[in-house]
Write an enzyme that holds these catalytic residues in place. Structure first.
Site, PDB file in Angstrom:
ATOM      1  N   HIS A   1       0.837  -1.204   0.000  1.00 57.77           N
ATOM      2  CA  HIS A   1       0.000   0.000   0.000  1.00 57.77           C
ATOM      3  C   HIS A   1       0.871   1.253   0.000  1.00 57.77           C
ATOM      4  O   HIS A   1       1.956   1.249   0.574  1.00 57.77           O
ATOM      5  CB  HIS A   1      -0.892   0.035   1.244  1.00 57.77           C
ATOM      6  CG  HIS A   1      -1.704  -1.203   1.421  1.00 57.77           C
ATOM      7  ND1 HIS A   1      -2.692  -1.581   0.548  1.00 57.77           N
ATOM      8  CD2 HIS A   1      -1.664  -2.170   2.367  1.00 57.77           C
ATOM      9  CE1 HIS A   1      -3.231  -2.717   0.962  1.00 57.77           C
ATOM     10  NE2 HIS A   1      -2.622  -3.098   2.056  1.00 57.77           N
TER      11      HIS A   1
ATOM     12  N   ARG B   1      -1.293  -4.668  -6.289  1.00 56.84           N
ATOM     13  CA  ARG B   1      -1.086  -6.110  -6.324  1.00 56.84           C
ATOM     14  C   ARG B   1       0.188  -6.390  -7.113  1.00 56.84           C
ATOM     15  O   ARG B   1       0.296  -6.064  -8.293  1.00 56.84           O
ATOM     16  CB  ARG B   1      -2.305  -6.775  -6.974  1.00 56.84           C
ATOM     17  CG  ARG B   1      -2.393  -8.247  -6.718  1.00 56.84           C
ATOM     18  CD  ARG B   1      -3.658  -8.853  -7.345  1.00 56.84           C
ATOM     19  NE  ARG B   1      -4.877  -8.473  -6.650  1.00 56.84           N
ATOM     20  CZ  ARG B   1      -5.982  -8.028  -7.249  1.00 56.84           C
ATOM     21  NH1 ARG B   1      -6.037  -7.892  -8.542  1.00 56.84           N
ATOM     22  NH2 ARG B   1      -7.037  -7.719  -6.532  1.00 56.84           N
TER      23      ARG B   1
ATOM     24  N   HIS C   1       3.340  -7.553   1.608  1.00 60.05           N
ATOM     25  CA  HIS C   1       2.689  -8.469   2.543  1.00 60.05           C
ATOM     26  C   HIS C   1       1.616  -9.313   1.871  1.00 60.05           C
ATOM     27  O   HIS C   1       1.084  -8.940   0.828  1.00 60.05           O
ATOM     28  CB  HIS C   1       2.066  -7.698   3.715  1.00 60.05           C
ATOM     29  CG  HIS C   1       0.994  -6.727   3.303  1.00 60.05           C
ATOM     30  ND1 HIS C   1       1.285  -5.467   2.830  1.00 60.05           N
ATOM     31  CD2 HIS C   1      -0.351  -6.821   3.282  1.00 60.05           C
ATOM     32  CE1 HIS C   1       0.163  -4.829   2.546  1.00 60.05           C
ATOM     33  NE2 HIS C   1      -0.859  -5.630   2.801  1.00 60.05           N
TER      34      HIS C   1
ATOM     35  N   GLU D   1      -1.820  -0.303   8.030  1.00 54.68           N
ATOM     36  CA  GLU D   1      -2.729  -1.292   8.596  1.00 54.68           C
ATOM     37  C   GLU D   1      -2.012  -2.151   9.611  1.00 54.68           C
ATOM     38  O   GLU D   1      -0.779  -2.152   9.681  1.00 54.68           O
ATOM     39  CB  GLU D   1      -3.344  -2.165   7.495  1.00 54.68           C
ATOM     40  CG  GLU D   1      -2.365  -3.053   6.770  1.00 54.68           C
ATOM     41  CD  GLU D   1      -3.028  -3.835   5.613  1.00 54.68           C
ATOM     42  OE1 GLU D   1      -3.871  -3.259   4.917  1.00 54.68           O
ATOM     43  OE2 GLU D   1      -2.677  -4.993   5.421  1.00 54.68           O
TER      44      GLU D   1
HETATM   45 ZN    ZN Z   1      -2.899  -4.940   2.956  1.00 54.61          ZN
END
Ligand code: ZN
Length: 328
Positions: free
Chosen positions: A105, A200, A180, A123
């Site tokens: 991200h 992605r 991740h 996150e």
């Molecule tokens: Zn994520």
């Protein structure tokens, strides 16, 4: 202006189908979920199209975004620009029956420029359940951006991606730029900025409806942190948290995360901002100290405690993860 006597607000989740999802949100958490593969319970969310809704009480049926707009005092005395940007977090429970794609991200700055002013995404994960030998993809082995790019071009995924062992109760903070992926069999509680900007990098060459899902290689190379931080240091073990005491397990510029294992009786002192509470295990009660209101709690419940009004007392046998805003 007299302060309104707010009560905790319980949330009814939004559920999302995912190709990698399963049925454990029903079988392990007792949620009434739609048919098919459901990977995500958006337990507390005001993200457009994926909103949770207040369940019960004075604000029954109100969308969280409307609650945020109409009841500012409930959430505390927050900076005006922060308030204007909308409810800041998403709290999700994730059931990964299959591997998720490898992703990364951006931060607020990159997302603001390249994604139409969207928020970035910091996150964190609290592992609710996982297989004995579970590993997550966390970080990578490239030393320079050139090497990172080359390994991607040569599809040397096993050399590039790092895998780290995790167990139930582990906590992982994922700063923007951290490569991740959640792996098959893992259930976790995610607290994140309210953003859906995901790049992605690799999807195991899988097909969805006969086609590979879209990748975002260029953006992933742009935002990846290189070299990556030590993945072992990313994973915090929390199983030794003392019963009936709240322990801070993370504090970053967006949120602080607390763990409160309730064995008998425990308390979260009132804070000057709202507190998101999720019961990850067990059952018990919440009693608001001053008002005396009592609520039964069970695994899977998520609620928001109002800002600066009352201490929250818990009894029973359960585990609680709480999150609070750091922007005040
Ligand atoms: Zn994520």
């Amino acid at each position: 202006m007299s302060k309104m006597n707010y009560e905790p607000v319980f949330m009814k989740p939004y559920f999302q189908h995912n190709i990698w999802g399963g049925r454990k949100l029903e079988t392990e958490f007792g949620f009434d979920i739609p048919d098919g593969d459901v990977g995500e319970c958006w337990a507390v969310s005001a993200y457009p199209g994926c909103e949770s809704v207040v369940s019960g009480g004075d604000f029954d049926g109100l969308k969280l975004s409307d609650m945020w707009a109409q009841q500012p005092e409930f959430f505390g005395d927050l900076p005006e620009a922060y308030r204007a940007a909308g409810y800041p977090f998403i709290t999700k429970i994730i059931d990964a029956k299959n591997d998720l794609s490898i992703q990364v991200h951006p931060d607020d700055e990159y997302a603001g420029i390249h994604e139409n002013g969207a928020r970035g995404k910091t996150e964190c994960w609290y592992i609710l359940d996982c297989p004995d030998d579970a590993e997550l993809v966390l970080g990578h082995n490239a030393k320079t951006r050139e090497e990172f790019t080359q390994m991607i071009e040569e599809k040397r995924w096993n050399d590039l991606l790092r895998r780290v062992r995790v167990r139930k109760g582990d906590f992982i903070q994922l700063e923007p730029g951290t490569i991740h992926a959640i792996t098959a069999g893992v259930m976790l509680l995610e607290t994140q900025q309210s953003s859906d900007v995901t790049y992605r990098l690799y999807d195991y060459d899988r097909l969805q409806n006969g086609k590979p899902r879209e990748l975002h290689i260029r953006q992933s190379i742009d935002v990846a942190t290189i070299p990556a931080g030590d993945p072992e240091k990313l994973v915090k073990h929390t199983e030794n948290a003392k019963p009936d005491e709240d322990a801070e397990i993370e504090k970053c510029k967006f949120y602080e995360i607390l763990k409160l294992p309730v064995q008998c009786a425990a308390k979260l002192d009132e804070a000057d901002v709202f507190t998101i509470v999720t019961v990850t295990e067990g059952r018990g009660n919440l009693v608001m100290e001053r008002s005396g209101s009592k609520y039964a709690l069970r695994k899977g419940d998520s609620l928001i405690l109002p800002a600066g009004w009352d201490n929250a007392c818990f009894d029973g046998n359960m585990n609680i993860i709480a999150a609070r805003s750091m922007r005040r």
